[in-house]
Design an enzyme around this catalytic site. Structure first.
Site, PDB file in Angstrom:
ATOM      1  CG  ASP A 634     -65.099 -25.899 -34.545  1.00 39.71           C
ATOM      2  OD1 ASP A 634     -64.243 -25.230 -35.147  1.00 39.71           O
ATOM      3  OD2 ASP A 634     -64.801 -26.842 -33.798  1.00 39.71           O
ATOM      4  CD  GLU A 669     -61.337 -22.340 -39.379  1.00 35.31           C
ATOM      5  OE1 GLU A 669     -62.334 -22.155 -38.665  1.00 35.31           O
ATOM      6  OE2 GLU A 669     -60.733 -23.414 -39.410  1.00 35.31           O
ATOM      7  CG  ASP A 701     -63.324 -23.799 -31.020  1.00 41.59           C
ATOM      8  OD1 ASP A 701     -62.252 -23.173 -31.002  1.00 41.59           O
ATOM      9  OD2 ASP A 701     -63.456 -24.909 -30.487  1.00 41.59           O
ATOM     10  CG  HIS A 833     -65.308 -30.249 -32.385  1.00 43.64           C
ATOM     11  ND1 HIS A 833     -64.242 -30.077 -33.248  1.00 43.64           N
ATOM     12  CD2 HIS A 833     -65.081 -31.437 -31.746  1.00 43.64           C
ATOM     13  CE1 HIS A 833     -63.425 -31.100 -33.140  1.00 43.64           C
ATOM     14  NE2 HIS A 833     -63.895 -31.937 -32.235  1.00 43.64           N
ATOM     15  CG  LEU A 858     -74.902 -35.315 -28.371  1.00 46.32           C
ATOM     16  CD1 LEU A 858     -75.769 -35.293 -27.124  1.00 46.32           C
ATOM     17  CD2 LEU A 858     -73.630 -34.544 -28.125  1.00 46.32           C
TER      18      LEU A 858
END
Length: 858
Positions: A634, A669, A701, A833, A858
């Site tokens: 991502d 991207e 993603d 992500h 996390l």
């Protein structure tokens, strides 16, 4: 005045004539015996020959070869008709649709927010090339000419202002010339408009789909919907929430696409949240809170720049990119007639709006536009008045306010039955509107009477494995109770850790430590009391100095209990622990520890999160294969200096419970630093397992429909080249994950619609016509409408069957350790992500390699 040399197809025809004349003149002077001419090419070969001739001999090489202008134009017209006839006779065979359908799971009857679009076989979209004699450079003149011609003939049209014209009927097999007159600055001008037939478009072609979307845009305006952004809203029937200064516009997202079962309209209910507060009112609030001008401007930049505003007088949205402090509504700007007008007079004259504060600064929005006579876009600046510019969306403070979100959800959280009812109401309005029916009938279109009914499948609930061999069947994608009652599958002891807290959070800190030590037994690990560091205040410098004074190499994890949520302090802590002094870090807001009834469950989840950051694992599901590496990718936009952050996460073991992470800064991207990150992941896998992976499955993603081909040529080729360079006999399956879609699925039963259960698969009828794709509903949702996730198998040398891909993606949705249930995207995507977001938003530097094999983000 010299005549302009012909261009395009006319140039090719003229070159052909010149070549023939040249051959004749050379043949007359030569004494060589005549050679039998080869047969003349036909069809496509004729066109290719003309193109070849064009390359060999450019028009205008010899003035002697060109006869009179009238004769050459006449010959060109004949050749144009010949070429047009050749093109029209060509057959364009339509591709067969791709089927990617599985068989596992029990059948389930579904519906979707798609409506069949029926096309009249006797009509269609016919493409014509338009030529003007004399040539017209001004786009507005070309538009006027085509409009007058089609209006006189009673034809509907879509014309791009250049040379492409689309008509719903076929008016000629070759070409047709129309004559019209347009007014000029001195006198009227007669123009010959030549329409050259090219072909009938296939319904699924890009230009054709764009045309259908334009038609439905007209229908939405006919039904009095206003376009705000990409969607259409009813601004007259809005919902007011006065206690929060909010109003909500209901509306639809409408799009037409060619799917596996033909042309479909996707119609999804949308809501636009508009604040009744203007930017001017926000500026006054910030001014009252921060009288110092320097601090005031800083707050304006933080709260206004980048926000989206809505102007009620024009029903348009703008993104604010700057504030012009040196400009006011009293300033003037040039008009089209060469004069100047002030902003005050302009808004009074155009919209009958009186600007009250004449000294307020102006808001700046920049956009790139095409200008007549130029092939490049020019940047234009739009000045907006804060007094009549309304803020859209909700601020972070609003989103964190439970009361506001609850009140907003009463209008925006729509059930499946409400969505179906809205869809039927829209269909009814279209059928009752004569103008909308006329727009459809002109192009041979008709909308079906109801939404689709589709055969779907529900995959079996997964078994979730915990410590001591315990296994629990996930019920509707949830195992929260089991996660608290069972031991972890990979626990980690915490015997040397530190806790930082302030004086006023002493009680929370003591209670937190007690609960951590008591939860060690149920989790299956050992947790000893930490070294507790009490801070005199909550300033960022105090946390920084205290950490640097107490940190040691043998510290396993550092926990910070902060009295308030401040992004600057959080960024400093994460930068310290992820870059300068790599160590597992947990930041806790003391407010989350204040609820005594829920504090045990909260601390248990924090302890599990800390276990993951130390390299432990919580649970897993069964994967019936060995030697596979699963990767997630991502990109986060908005990093330092306008850079993006590319995040790559790769599994390290067969149970897919340990992960290796790499974050790389880039400019766009699609990653141009993929080679280095992918090579590191392969090396780490080989070091841990002692062999190279047999197969690699990548879930990517952040790739939209317009980037699929670029992703295939760019990222997949990079990965294939790395494997070839390393001489690895490894195959790749590359899957694109799309979650920002308007597709909605509904389970039919009990006399109505409801959300489909967890594990629902839809892989037919509404899937893409030429892609290997499917929709998956991994979660079980009780409120509102569930959002399915779209999966596209973009590349596969592994030879995986549809059932294998679908089951694998569903399994991966069970492995996100921040939630004891299934999530909307596969866990590797969510990890990538979180990694990219932390690095781009908070750390803003590459994290230490010492943390690469742990879930420190996390």
């Amino acid at each position: 005045m010299d005549q302009q040399p012909p261009k395009g197809r006319g140039a090719a025809i003229l070159a052909r004539l010149q070549a023939k004349k040249l051959e004749k003149s050379v043949g007359a002077e030569s004494e060589a015996p005549p050679v039998e001419e080869p047969p003349k090419p036909k069809g496509r070969a004729a066109i290719l020959q003309r193109i070849k001739d064009k390359k060999l001999l450019r028009p205008g090489t010899s003035s002697q070869d060109v006869e009179s202008t009238a004769a050459s134009v006449e010959v060109q017209q004949e050749e144009v008709e010949s070429v047009a006839a050749s093109v029209s006779s060509m057959s364009f065979k339509e591709k067969e649709p791709v089927h990617f359908k599985g068989e596992d799971g029990k059948p389930i009857l579904l519906s979707a927010n798609y409506i069949k679009l029926i096309v009249d076989k006797n009509k269609g979209v016919f493409e014509y090339e338009v030529k003007f004699t004399p040539e017209l450079d001004a786009k507005n003149k070309r538009l006027r000419c085509v409009h007058q011609v089609t209006k006189e003939c009673g034809l509907k049209k879509v014309f791009d202002g250049g040379s492409l014209l689309y008509l719903p009927e076929k008016i000629t097999d070759t070409s047709k010339v129309f004559t019209t007159t347009i007014d000029g600055p001195e006198s009227s001008q007669e123009v010959a408009v030549t329409m050259i037939y090219k072909r009938k478009k296939n319904m699924g072609e890009r230009e054709c789909l764009h045309l259908y979307n334009v038609l439905f845009k007209r229908i939405m305006h006919t039904l009095l919907y206003h376009q705000i952004g990409r969607n259409y809203f009813d601004t007259k029937h809005n919902y007011l929430i006065p206690q929060h200064k909010l109003e909500i516009y209901p509306g639809f997202a409408v799009s037409v696409d060619e799917l596996e079962d033909g042309l479909m309209i996707c119609l999804d209910t949308q809501h636009k949240v508009i604040r009744t507060q203007t930017v001017y009112e926000l500026l006054n609030e910030l001014k009252s809170a921060h009288p110092d001008m320097r601090r005031f401007k800083e707050q304006v930049v933080a709260n206004v720049i980048g926000s989206c505003i809505f102007t009620r007088y024009s029903n348009k949205t703008y993104t604010i990119q700057d504030v012009a402090w040196d400009m006011t509504p009293k300033d003037t700007f040039p008009t089209r007639d060469g004069g100047e007008i002030s902003f005050i007079d302009y808004f009074k004259r155009q919209y009958d709006i009186t600007i009250r504060d004449l000294n307020q600064p102006l808001l700046i929005h920049r956009k790139s536009v095409m200008v007549p006579g130029s092939s490049e876009k020019v940047e234009r600046m739009v000045c907006l008045i804060p007094e009549i510019s309304y803020l859209t969306g909700m601020s972070d403070n609003m989103r964190n306010d439970f009361t506001i979100m609850k009140d907003v959800a009463q209008f925006t959280r729509v059930t499946p039955n409400q969505r179906i009812a809205a869809l039927k109401t829209y269909l009814s309005n279209v059928k009752k509107c004569e103008q909308a029916q006329e727009i459809l009938a002109d192009w041979g279109l008709k909308v079906a009477d109801d939404s689709l009914q589709l055969p779907g499948r529900q995959l079996e609930n997964e078994l979730v494995y915990f410590g001591d061999g315990k296994q629990v069947r996930s019920m509707n994608g949830d195992w929260s109770r089991a996660a608290g009652d069972n031991k972890l599958i990979g626990p980690v002891d915490m015997t040397n850790w530190m806790l930082f807290y302030t004086q006023k959070d002493t009680a929370y800190a003591e209670n937190f430590v007690d609960l951590m030590c008591r939860l060690a037994g149920p989790m299956g690990c050992i947790i000893k009391r930490p070294k507790m560091v009490k801070l005199p205040d909550d300033r960022t410098d105090t946390y920084l100095k205290s950490f640097q004074e107490n940190i040691r190499k043998d510290i396993e994890v550092c926990v910070f209990i902060c009295p308030t949520a401040r992004s600057d302090r959080y960024n400093v802590i994460k930068n310290l622990t992820c870059v300068q002094y790599p160590v597992a870090c947990q930041v806790i807001n003391s407010r989350t520890l204040s609820n005594q009834k829920k504090v045990r469950g909260i601390v248990q989840k924090i302890a599990q999160q800390m276990t993951c950051k130390l390299g432990g694992t919580l649970w897993t599901v069964r994967f019936p294969f060995k030697g596979w590496m699963i990767c997630g990718m991502d990109v986060y936009h908005g990093g330092p200096n306008g850079q993006s952050v590319f995040g790559l996460v790769a599994s390290l073991n067969e149970s897919i419970s340990r992960w290796f992470s790499v974050a790389v800064f880039q400019q766009k991207e699609l990653s141009d630093h993929l080679k280095g990150a992918f090579t590191k992941a392969l090396e780490m896998w080989r070091n841990v397992n002692g062999f190279i992976p047999k197969r690699i499955v990548v879930v990517r993603d952040g790739v939209g429909d317009g980037q699929l081909e670029q992703c295939k040529r760019y990222e997949i080729e990079q990965m294939e080249s790395i494997l070839k360079q390393l001489e690895f006999d490894t195959t790749i399956c590359f899957i694109v994950v799309q979650k920002r879609i308007n597709t909605r699925l509904f389970a039919l039963g009990n006399g109505g619609c409801e959300n489909p259960p967890s594990g629902t698969i839809m892989d037919n009828t509404i899937t893409r016509r030429y892609l290997h794709d499917f929709f998956l509903v991994p979660q079980s949702v009780r409120q509102g409408t569930v959002n399915p996730t779209h999966y596209i198998v973009l590349h596969d040398t592994c030879g995986l069957k549809p059932d294998h891909v679908q089951r694998l993606c569903y399994k991966l949705c069970h492995l996100y350790y921040n939630w004891s249930g299934t999530i909307r995207v596969p866990a590797p995507c969510q990890y990538a992500h979180k990694l990219a977001s932390l690095v781009g938003q908070n750390i803003k530097k590459a994290p230490s390699n010492q943390l690469s094999d742990k879930l420190f983000y996390l």
